[in-house]
Design a protein around this motif. Structure first.
Motif: not given
Length: 191
Positions: A26-33
Motif C-alpha cells: 500500500k505504500g505507493h498509494l501516497l506517492d502522488v497524494h
C-alpha cells in the motif's frame, strides 16, 4: 508546512513482516497524494537499534493543510484505524527543511523532541535548531517543527543507510518513502 506522526505500538512477539508487507502493498498509494511533501514509513523493532518495542510510526511533512486533511478524513487513515484502532496523531508546525543528497531512498531515520523551558525564547530555539540542521553526506532530508501547545521542538532526519551514531533521537528503519511534493517544501526558515 506541517509535521505529523502517529505511533502504533505492537506486541513484543508481533511479526513485523506483516507491517513490511502492508507497506509493500500500500505504500505507493501516497506517492502522488496532493499536498504531501513526504511520508516516511517508519518502523522500530524490539531489540534492534536499542528499541524496547515493535512499532509502526509513519512520519509526514505536509506542504498543505488540505493534503493533510484529505489523508486524515480519507480512506487511507480509515483503513489504518480499522486495522489497528485509531491512533493519536501528533502535529507540529513546520519551521524549515534541509535537503541533502536525494539520490536513492533513505534507509534510516531519527526523530528527537525536546521540551522548550519556559525561560527559553521559542524564536531563538527555532533559529538555533534551523542553524543546526545536519550537513552530513548521508543526509537525505531533515526538518524542524514546533508544537506550540506543549512548546516542543522536533528534529527529524532521513538518512542513507543507518543513522550516524552521533545523530540524536529515536532511530527508525525506513520501509518506503512517498515524496510527491518534497521539492516544494520550504528550505530553511519558514513562517
Amino acid at each position: 508546512m506541517h509535521a505529523m506522526q502517529y505511533e502504533i505500538t505492537l506486541p513484543a512477539d508481533y511479526d513485523m513482516d506483516v507491517i513490511r508487507k502492508r507497506v509493500a502493498d500500500k505504500g505507493h498509494l501516497l506517492d502522488v497524494h496532493p499536498g504531501l511533501g513526504l511520508k516516511a514509513y517508519l518502523i522500530r523493532e524490539r531489540g534492534r537499534d536499542g528499541s524496547p518495542v515493535n512499532q509502526y510510526a509513519p512520519f509526514y511533512l505536509w506542504r498543505t493543510p488540505e493534503g493533510m486533511n484529505g489523508f486524515l478524513w480519507g480512506p487511507g487513515f480509515r483503513g489504518l484505524s480499522a486495522d489497528f484502532g485509531r491512533p493519536a496523531v501528533r502535529h507540529w508546525l513546520g519551521a524549515g527543511v534541509a535537503h541533502g543528497t536525494r539520490a536513492g531512498a533513505p534507509a534510516g531515520a531519527t526523530l528527537e523532541t525536546v521540551r522548550l523551558p519556559e525561560s527559553a525564547d521559542p524564536a531563538e530555539a527555532v533559529e538555533r535548531a534551523l542553524a543546526e540542521l545536519p550537513a552530513h553526506p548521508a543526509l537525505h532530508t531533515a526538518a524542524v517543527a514546533v508544537d506550540p501547545s506543549r512548546w516542543e521542538l522536533l528534529r527529524f532526519a532521513l538518512w542513507h543507510g543507518p543513522a550516524p551514531q552521533d545523530a540524536p533521537g529515536t532511530r527508525y528503519q525506513v520501509l518506503h518513502l512517498s515524496s510527491p511534493e518534497l521539492d516544494r517544501l520550504p528550505a530553511g526558515r519558514h513562517w
